[in-house]
Design an enzyme around this catalytic site. Structure first.
Site, short mmCIF file in Angstrom:
data_model
loop_
_atom_site.label_atom_id
_atom_site.label_comp_id
_atom_site.label_asym_id
_atom_site.label_seq_id
_atom_site.Cartn_x
_atom_site.Cartn_y
_atom_site.Cartn_z
N HIS A 192 0.83 -1.20 0.00
CA HIS A 192 0.00 0.00 0.00
C HIS A 192 0.87 1.26 0.00
O HIS A 192 1.81 1.36 0.80
CB HIS A 192 -0.90 0.04 1.24
CG HIS A 192 -2.07 -0.89 1.17
ND1 HIS A 192 -2.77 -1.30 2.28
CD2 HIS A 192 -2.66 -1.50 0.10
CE1 HIS A 192 -3.74 -2.11 1.90
NE2 HIS A 192 -3.70 -2.24 0.59
N TYR B 49 -7.92 -2.52 8.19
CA TYR B 49 -7.76 -3.81 8.86
C TYR B 49 -7.73 -3.67 10.38
O TYR B 49 -7.91 -4.65 11.09
CB TYR B 49 -6.49 -4.51 8.36
CG TYR B 49 -6.61 -4.84 6.88
CD1 TYR B 49 -7.49 -5.83 6.44
CD2 TYR B 49 -5.90 -4.12 5.93
CE1 TYR B 49 -7.62 -6.09 5.09
CE2 TYR B 49 -6.04 -4.39 4.58
CZ TYR B 49 -6.90 -5.37 4.17
OH TYR B 49 -7.07 -5.64 2.83
#
Length: 308
Positions: A277, A286
């Site tokens: 990312h 998450y």
């Protein structure tokens, strides 16, 4: 709805010069992936339809806000509208910087309507184990098992898995795999022990299936590279046959990888690096999955949380 407003009619019209030129720019200069280009094409064709024949260079911020309201009224969700606005902003920047045909970006500052952000769906550790511990049968199932172990072991994107070749990118001795991610960025991630064993089993059979000049790591029955659609279909079938009771897709294994690593380590930066990312904000979703897990443990274990 006028004929020009009908998407089917727009699809039959030849694409405007600017659309082909801009998509070519994205492909060659920005190295956008095929799926990204297809998404841009859809969103820019939507702009063409909403503009009702007007050239994009003539649109104003008022027009863009009106288009957003219309898309929302047609039932398009906030995330889809945000993606369209992002594509439009990129197009207008190209008109400004590359062609000098506009002075201001009419989509700059225009916001999509807010919509609840759904959390990515992840398997529980027990579900992941049930999916991957099942015995593989014939050669193609050995291949499938290796693909799914690698997806879950290393958190790969579907496109990254499909693009893998036999060669130095996959180093089973060092238990590492190097993949080319979004915007052509390379990253190297670990490969788990069970994934290594599954890959070794597949590589022992691959030579019997793959065409002599085929470089792909994962090949079809006819010996050519597996497509993303074929991998997606095989995973859904694999999960169904093993009685998981949920639709499993490749990105769910990536979500499961990220969620389970974060639950065990608590290291958000490490998960960001493993996933590739560019921004930590993409990884922070998450933490919500991790909190859901903790909340379930709390509800099940704390005496004052248990329901009577």
């Amino acid at each position: 709805m006028t004929g020009r407003d009908d998407p089917a009619v727009v699809a039959e019209l030849p694409p405007p010069e600017w659309l082909a030129a801009y998509l070519g720019y994205l492909a060659t200069q920005r190295r956008a992936a095929a799926l990204t280009l297809e998404n841009y094409r859809r969103d820019l064709e939507r702009l063409q339809r909403l503009a009702d024949g007007r050239a994009p260079q003539t649109l104003s911020a008022h027009d863009i806000r009106r288009f957003v309201a219309r898309m929302h009224g047609e039932g398009l969700g906030g995330r889809s509208i945000a993606r369209a606005l992002s594509a439009w902003r990129g197009l207008f920047r190209w008109f400004i910087r590359q062609r000098g045909e506009m002075a201001l970006n009419p989509a700059e500052g225009v916001r999509p309507p807010k919509s609840p952000q759904p959390l990515p769906k992840a398997l529980s550790p027990d579900q992941a184990q049930a999916l991957l511990d099942a015995e593989a049968g014939d050669g193609l199932e050995v291949r499938d098992h290796a693909m799914f172990e690698l997806l879950y072991s290393s958190g790969l994107r579907l496109a990254e898995l499909a693009a893998l070749d036999v060669g130095p990118a996959l180093d089973l001795g060092e238990r590492m795999v190097t993949v080319r991610g979004k915007r052509n960025k390379m990253r190297t991630v670990p490969v788990g022990t069970q994934a290594v064993a599954a890959l070794q089993a597949w590589l022992a059979l691959r030579g019997e299936v793959a065409l002599a000049d085929e470089a792909a790591l994962f090949v079809t029955r006819s010996g050519t590279r597996m497509s993303s659609g074929a991998i997606r279909s095989r995973l859904a079938r694999w999960a169904q046959q093993r009685g998981l009771g949920v639709h499993v897709h490749p990105h769910m294994l990536r979500h499961s990888f990220a969620s389970h690593v974060l639950q065990s380590s608590g290291d958000l930066r490490a998960v960001q690096e493993l996933l590739g990312h560019a921004s930590i904000r993409s990884t922070q979703v998450y933490t919500h999955l991790d909190f859901q897990h903790l909340a379930k443990v709390y509800d099940a274990a704390h005496p004052r949380a248990r329901r009577r």
